[in-house]
Motif scaffolding. Structure first.
Motif, PDB file in Angstrom:
ATOM      1  N   LEU A 241       0.717  -1.318   0.319  1.00 30.13           N
ATOM      2  CA  LEU A 241      -0.046   0.325  -0.379  1.00 30.13           C
ATOM      3  C   LEU A 241       0.864   1.497  -0.442  1.00 30.13           C
ATOM      4  CD1 LEU A 241      -2.575   1.174   0.359  1.00 30.13           C
ATOM      5  CD2 LEU A 241      -2.377   1.465   2.300  1.00 30.13           C
ATOM      6  N   VAL A 242       1.950   1.104   0.221  1.00 28.62           N
ATOM      7  CA  VAL A 242       3.172   2.286   0.802  1.00 28.62           C
ATOM      8  C   VAL A 242       3.091   2.338  -0.563  1.00 28.62           C
ATOM      9  CG1 VAL A 242       5.091   3.436   1.533  1.00 28.62           C
ATOM     10  CG2 VAL A 242       3.639   1.886   3.372  1.00 28.62           C
ATOM     11  N   SER A 243       3.974   1.472  -1.049  1.00 28.23           N
ATOM     12  CA  SER A 243       4.095   1.437  -2.057  1.00 28.23           C
ATOM     13  C   SER A 243       3.396   2.066  -3.658  1.00 28.23           C
ATOM     14  CB  SER A 243       5.206   0.475  -3.270  1.00 28.23           C
ATOM     15  OG  SER A 243       5.156   0.322  -4.271  1.00 28.23           O
ATOM     16  N   ALA A 244       2.271   1.846  -3.459  1.00 27.95           N
ATOM     17  CA  ALA A 244       1.592   2.099  -4.248  1.00 27.95           C
ATOM     18  C   ALA A 244       1.386   3.835  -4.197  1.00 27.95           C
ATOM     19  CB  ALA A 244      -0.019   1.484  -3.815  1.00 27.95           C
ATOM     20  N   LEU A 245       0.770   4.380  -2.820  1.00 29.23           N
ATOM     21  CA  LEU A 245       0.739   5.350  -2.649  1.00 29.23           C
ATOM     22  C   LEU A 245       1.902   6.319  -3.502  1.00 29.23           C
ATOM     23  CD1 LEU A 245      -0.539   5.522   1.177  1.00 29.23           C
ATOM     24  CD2 LEU A 245      -2.026   5.981  -1.494  1.00 29.23           C
ATOM     25  N   LEU A 246       2.803   5.382  -3.119  1.00 24.23           N
ATOM     26  CA  LEU A 246       4.126   6.796  -3.396  1.00 24.23           C
ATOM     27  C   LEU A 246       4.193   6.435  -4.898  1.00 24.23           C
ATOM     28  CD1 LEU A 246       7.181   5.278  -0.972  1.00 24.23           C
ATOM     29  CD2 LEU A 246       6.102   7.393  -1.159  1.00 24.23           C
ATOM     30  N   PHE A 247       4.018   6.211  -5.532  1.00 26.71           N
ATOM     31  CA  PHE A 247       3.735   5.990  -7.542  1.00 26.71           C
ATOM     32  C   PHE A 247       3.033   6.409  -7.594  1.00 26.71           C
ATOM     33  CE2 PHE A 247       6.319   1.610  -7.768  1.00 26.71           C
ATOM     34  CZ  PHE A 247       7.363   2.536  -8.475  1.00 26.71           C
ATOM     35  N   ALA A 248       1.745   6.252  -6.862  1.00 26.38           N
ATOM     36  CA  ALA A 248       0.547   7.598  -7.163  1.00 26.38           C
ATOM     37  C   ALA A 248       0.819   8.781  -7.126  1.00 26.38           C
ATOM     38  CB  ALA A 248      -0.820   7.037  -5.930  1.00 26.38           C
ATOM     39  N   TRP A 249       1.442   9.204  -6.492  1.00 24.70           N
ATOM     40  CA  TRP A 249       1.450  10.504  -5.631  1.00 24.70           C
ATOM     41  C   TRP A 249       3.403  10.853  -6.846  1.00 24.70           C
ATOM     42  CZ3 TRP A 249       4.490  12.760  -0.189  1.00 24.70           C
ATOM     43  CH2 TRP A 249       4.760  13.305  -0.497  1.00 24.70           C
ATOM     44  N   PHE A 250       4.082  10.009  -7.421  1.00 29.98           N
ATOM     45  CA  PHE A 250       4.953  10.342  -8.358  1.00 29.98           C
ATOM     46  C   PHE A 250       3.743  10.858  -9.577  1.00 29.98           C
ATOM     47  CE2 PHE A 250       6.705   8.608 -12.097  1.00 29.98           C
ATOM     48  CZ  PHE A 250       7.819   9.077 -11.824  1.00 29.98           C
ATOM     49  N   LEU A 251       3.071   9.877 -10.198  1.00 29.27           N
ATOM     50  CA  LEU A 251       1.883   9.876 -11.479  1.00 29.27           C
ATOM     51  C   LEU A 251       1.789  10.485 -11.032  1.00 29.27           C
ATOM     52  CD1 LEU A 251       1.109   6.438 -12.486  1.00 29.27           C
ATOM     53  CD2 LEU A 251       2.772   7.338 -13.434  1.00 29.27           C
ATOM     54  N   ILE A 252       1.047  11.996 -10.223  1.00 34.17           N
ATOM     55  CA  ILE A 252       0.437  13.068 -10.130  1.00 34.17           C
ATOM     56  C   ILE A 252       1.057  13.751 -10.202  1.00 34.17           C
ATOM     57  CG2 ILE A 252      -1.194  14.244  -8.733  1.00 34.17           C
ATOM     58  CD1 ILE A 252      -1.580  11.759  -7.299  1.00 34.17           C
ATOM     59  N   ARG A 253       1.867  13.822  -9.468  1.00 33.35           N
ATOM     60  CA  ARG A 253       2.794  14.954 -10.189  1.00 33.35           C
ATOM     61  C   ARG A 253       3.400  15.250 -11.145  1.00 33.35           C
ATOM     62  NH1 ARG A 253       4.352  18.418  -6.049  1.00 33.35           N
ATOM     63  NH2 ARG A 253       6.015  18.460  -7.170  1.00 33.35           N
ATOM     64  N   ALA A 254       3.601  13.911 -12.208  1.00 36.31           N
ATOM     65  CA  ALA A 254       4.896  13.832 -13.635  1.00 36.31           C
ATOM     66  C   ALA A 254       4.163  14.880 -14.030  1.00 36.31           C
ATOM     67  CB  ALA A 254       4.973  12.335 -13.681  1.00 36.31           C
ATOM     68  N   ASP A 255       4.332  15.805 -14.607  1.00 36.71           N
ATOM     69  CA  ASP A 255       3.588  16.088 -16.712  1.00 36.71           C
ATOM     70  C   ASP A 255       3.547  15.259 -17.594  1.00 36.71           C
ATOM     71  OD1 ASP A 255       2.732  18.365 -15.298  1.00 36.71           O
ATOM     72  OD2 ASP A 255       4.417  19.339 -15.275  1.00 36.71           O
ATOM     73  N   ALA A 256       5.206  14.376 -17.742  1.00 36.68           N
ATOM     74  CA  ALA A 256       5.691  13.986 -18.688  1.00 36.68           C
ATOM     75  C   ALA A 256       5.820  12.982 -17.872  1.00 36.68           C
ATOM     76  CB  ALA A 256       6.078  14.880 -20.042  1.00 36.68           C
ATOM     77  N   PRO A 257       5.704  12.011 -17.679  1.00 29.78           N
ATOM     78  CA  PRO A 257       5.904  10.803 -16.912  1.00 29.78           C
ATOM     79  C   PRO A 257       6.785   9.777 -17.904  1.00 29.78           C
ATOM     80  CG  PRO A 257       3.898  10.161 -16.618  1.00 29.78           C
ATOM     81  CD  PRO A 257       3.694  11.362 -17.887  1.00 29.78           C
ATOM     82  N   GLY A 258       6.723   9.588 -18.962  1.00 30.62           N
ATOM     83  CA  GLY A 258       8.210   8.806 -20.018  1.00 30.62           C
ATOM     84  C   GLY A 258       9.156   9.595 -19.959  1.00 30.62           C
ATOM     85  N   GLU A 259       9.081  10.899 -19.752  1.00 34.09           N
ATOM     86  CA  GLU A 259      10.278  11.736 -20.301  1.00 34.09           C
ATOM     87  C   GLU A 259      11.171  12.196 -18.821  1.00 34.09           C
ATOM     88  OE1 GLU A 259      10.040  15.826 -21.450  1.00 34.09           O
ATOM     89  OE2 GLU A 259       9.030  14.872 -23.458  1.00 34.09           O
ATOM     90  N   LEU A 260      10.388  11.794 -17.721  1.00 37.46           N
ATOM     91  CA  LEU A 260      10.743  11.701 -15.877  1.00 37.46           C
ATOM     92  C   LEU A 260      11.358  10.655 -16.057  1.00 37.46           C
ATOM     93  CD1 LEU A 260      11.430  13.265 -13.947  1.00 37.46           C
ATOM     94  CD2 LEU A 260       8.797  12.058 -13.282  1.00 37.46           C
ATOM     95  N   LEU A 261      10.757   9.791 -16.404  1.00 38.53           N
ATOM     96  CA  LEU A 261      11.417   8.212 -16.364  1.00 38.53           C
ATOM     97  C   LEU A 261      12.832   7.813 -16.946  1.00 38.53           C
ATOM     98  CD1 LEU A 261       8.636   5.537 -17.059  1.00 38.53           C
ATOM     99  CD2 LEU A 261      10.038   6.768 -13.674  1.00 38.53           C
ATOM    100  N   VAL A 262      12.947   8.755 -17.966  1.00 36.81           N
ATOM    101  CA  VAL A 262      14.428   8.338 -18.750  1.00 36.81           C
ATOM    102  C   VAL A 262      15.180   9.780 -17.792  1.00 36.81           C
ATOM    103  CG1 VAL A 262      15.650   9.508 -20.767  1.00 36.81           C
ATOM    104  CG2 VAL A 262      13.325   8.219 -21.018  1.00 36.81           C
ATOM    105  N   ASP A 263      14.693  10.572 -17.518  1.00 33.18           N
ATOM    106  CA  ASP A 263      15.676  11.150 -17.136  1.00 33.18           C
ATOM    107  C   ASP A 263      16.305  10.872 -15.379  1.00 33.18           C
ATOM    108  OD1 ASP A 263      15.745  13.780 -18.516  1.00 33.18           O
ATOM    109  OD2 ASP A 263      14.331  14.594 -17.426  1.00 33.18           O
TER     110      ASP A 263
END
Length: 375
Positions: A241-263
Motif C-alpha cells: 500500500l505504501v508503494s502504491a501511494l508513492l507511485f500514485a503521488w509520482f504519477l500525479i506530479r509528473a507532467d510527462a512520466p515517460g520523459e521523467l523516467l528517462v531523466d
C-alpha cells in the motif's frame, strides 16, 4: 551491506534463525545494482536503446533505496533486541569492525574502478576524500554508517514508540535545512558525506538516514509478525500500500512520466535526493520489499540464487566490480565495444557467476551450513 547476525527473538519468546525475506530483498537490490553497473559500465547511457532506458535502467533505480531500507531492517532484526544484553559491547564492536572491513574494500575497489581510466593523482585524491568514485561510492556510505549507528542502537531500543515513528521526519528536515542553509565551512566534501552535493556522486549520512530509520521500523514489525503467515501477509500488504501511494503521488506530479523516467534513469534528482526521484525509487523499493515479505521463506527458496547474493552483499560487490572493471573492461576490452543486448547477456552471466561464487565461498568457509551467519 550485510551485517553480522544474531538469532532474533520473535513473538511468544520463540527464536528463529536467518530470515529469508531479508536475504531476498537485499538480493533484489544487489541484482538490480549489478544490472545497472554491468550495462552502464560497458557502454555510455546515450547508446542504450529506448527499451534499455525505460523500463530496464529506470527500474534499477529501485536498488539504492531498497538497499538502505534493508540495511536498517537487518540492524533492527539482528541487533536492536540485543542492546540490553550483557554481551552488547562485543556485538557493538563486531559492527564497528564490520564498518572498518567495508571501508577497506571501499578504498580497494575505488582503485579497481579508477585503474586504467585515471592517473595516479586522481586516484590518490579520491582515496583521501578530495573526490569520490561513482560505482563503489555506496560502500563508503555503509562504512561510515557502521561506525556511528552502533552507538545509536541502544538509544533507539529505549525510545518511545511514538518518537520512533516520527524520527524519519526531523532527520529529513535537518538534512534539507543543512543542505540549503549551511556552508559546511566551505568544504564541499563534508557536505557530500553528510547531506550530499550536486558535484559528487555520494550518499549522505543524513540525506539517506530517514530510509535507515524506516528500515528500523519495518524491522521491528518483521520481528513481531514474520512468524505467523497471516500477520506476515498483513505486513506485506501494508508495504504494498505504501508503494502504491508513492507511485500514485509520482504519477500525479509528473507532467510527462515517460520523459521523467528517462531523466531518472540518468540519475536526475538522485544526488542530492529530490522529490520525484525519491518517490519513484522508494516506491519501487517498497514494492520489492512487499514481494519478499509476502513470499517469505518459500519465495527465498524458489529464488535461491537471488537470496544467496543477498546473503553476502559485500562479496557480491567485490565480485561484480572486479569482473566489470578488471575482466570485461581491461582484460577483454569490452568497454564501449559491445551492443546493449550483449551487455545484458554478459550482466546476466555475471549475476549467475556471482551467486555461484558466493554459494561456493560459503560452503568452503562453513561446510554443511547453507549460509554464513550474517543477516
Amino acid at each position: 551491506m550485510t551485517v553480522p547476525a544474531a538469532s532474533p527473538p520473535v513473538a511468544g519468546g520463540a527464536r528463529m534463525g536467518r530470515i529469508g525475506a531479508i536475504d531476498l530483498a537485499r538480493g533484489f537490490a544487489v541484482c538490480l545494482m549489478i544490472l545497472s553497473h554491468g550495462t552502464n559500465g560497458l557502454m555510455p547511457y546515450d547508446d542504450f536503446p529506448d527499451w534499455g532506458q525505460v523500463p530496464i535502467h529506470a527500474i534499477t533505480k529501485f536498488s539504492s533505496s531498497l538497499f538502505v531500507i534493508v540495511f536498517g531492517i537487518a540492524l533492527a532484526v539482528a541487533f536492536v533486541p540485543k542492546t540490553s544484553a550483557p554481551d552488547w559491547p562485543q556485538r557493538r564492536n563486531r559492527l564497528l569492525w564490520r564498518g572498518l572491513v567495508v571501508l577497506f574494500w571501499y578504498k580497494l575497489l575505488t582503485i579497481v574502478e579508477m585503474y586504467g581510466r585515471h592517473d595516479r593523482e586522481a586516484i590518490i585524491d579520491t582515496l583521501l576524500y578530495r573526490n569520490f568514485p561513482s560505482y563503489v561510492e555506496i560502500l563508503g556510505f555503509y562504512a561510515i554508517a557502521l561506525l556511528w549507528i552502533p552507538w545509536v542502537l541502544p538509544l533507539w531500543a529505549r525510545m518511545p514508540a511514538w518518537l520512533r515513528w516520527l524520527s524519519p521526519v526531523p532527520v529529513a528536515g535537518l538534512s534539507w535545512w543543512l543542505l540549503h542553509n549551511f556552508g559546511f565551512w566551505g568544504v564541499p566534501q563534508v557536505q557530500a558525506v553528510l547531506v550530499e552535493h550536486p558535484d559528487y556522486y555520494t550518499w549522505g549520512q543524513l540525506a539517506r538516514g530517514p530510509l535507515i530509520l524506516v528500515g528500523f521500523l519495518v524491522g521491528g514489525l518483521l520481528l513481531r509478525w514474520y512468524g505467523d503467515p497471516r500477520t506476515r501477509l498483513g505486513l506485506a500488504g501494508g508495504l504494498a500500500l505504501v508503494s502504491a501511494l508513492l507511485f500514485a503521488w509520482f504519477l500525479i506530479r509528473a507532467d510527462a512520466p515517460g520523459e521523467l523516467l528517462v531523466d531518472i534513469g540518468r540519475n536526475a534528482g538522485k544526488h542530492p535526493p529530490q522529490l520525484m526521484f525519491t518517490l519513484f525509487s522508494v516506491g519501487g523499493a517498497f514494492a520489492l520489499l512487499a514481494l519478499a515479505v509476502a513470499g517469505g521463506e518459500w519465495l527465498a527458496r524458489m529464488l535461491r540464487p537471488v537470496a544467496v547474493i543477498g546473503s553476502d552483499a559485500l562479496m557480491a560487490f567485490i565480485v561484480h566490480i572486479s569482473v566489470i572493471f578488471l575482466l570485461f573492461r581491461e582484460t577483454l576490452g569490452y568497454y564501449q565495444t559491445v551492443s546493449y543486448p550483449r551487455a545484458l547477456v554478459l550482466t546476466a552471466l555475471l549475476i549467475a557467476a556471482t551467486a555461484a561464487w558466493i554459494w561456493l565461498w560459503q560452503r568452503i568457509r562453513q561446510p554443511g551450513r547453507p549460509a554464513v551467519q550474517r543477516q
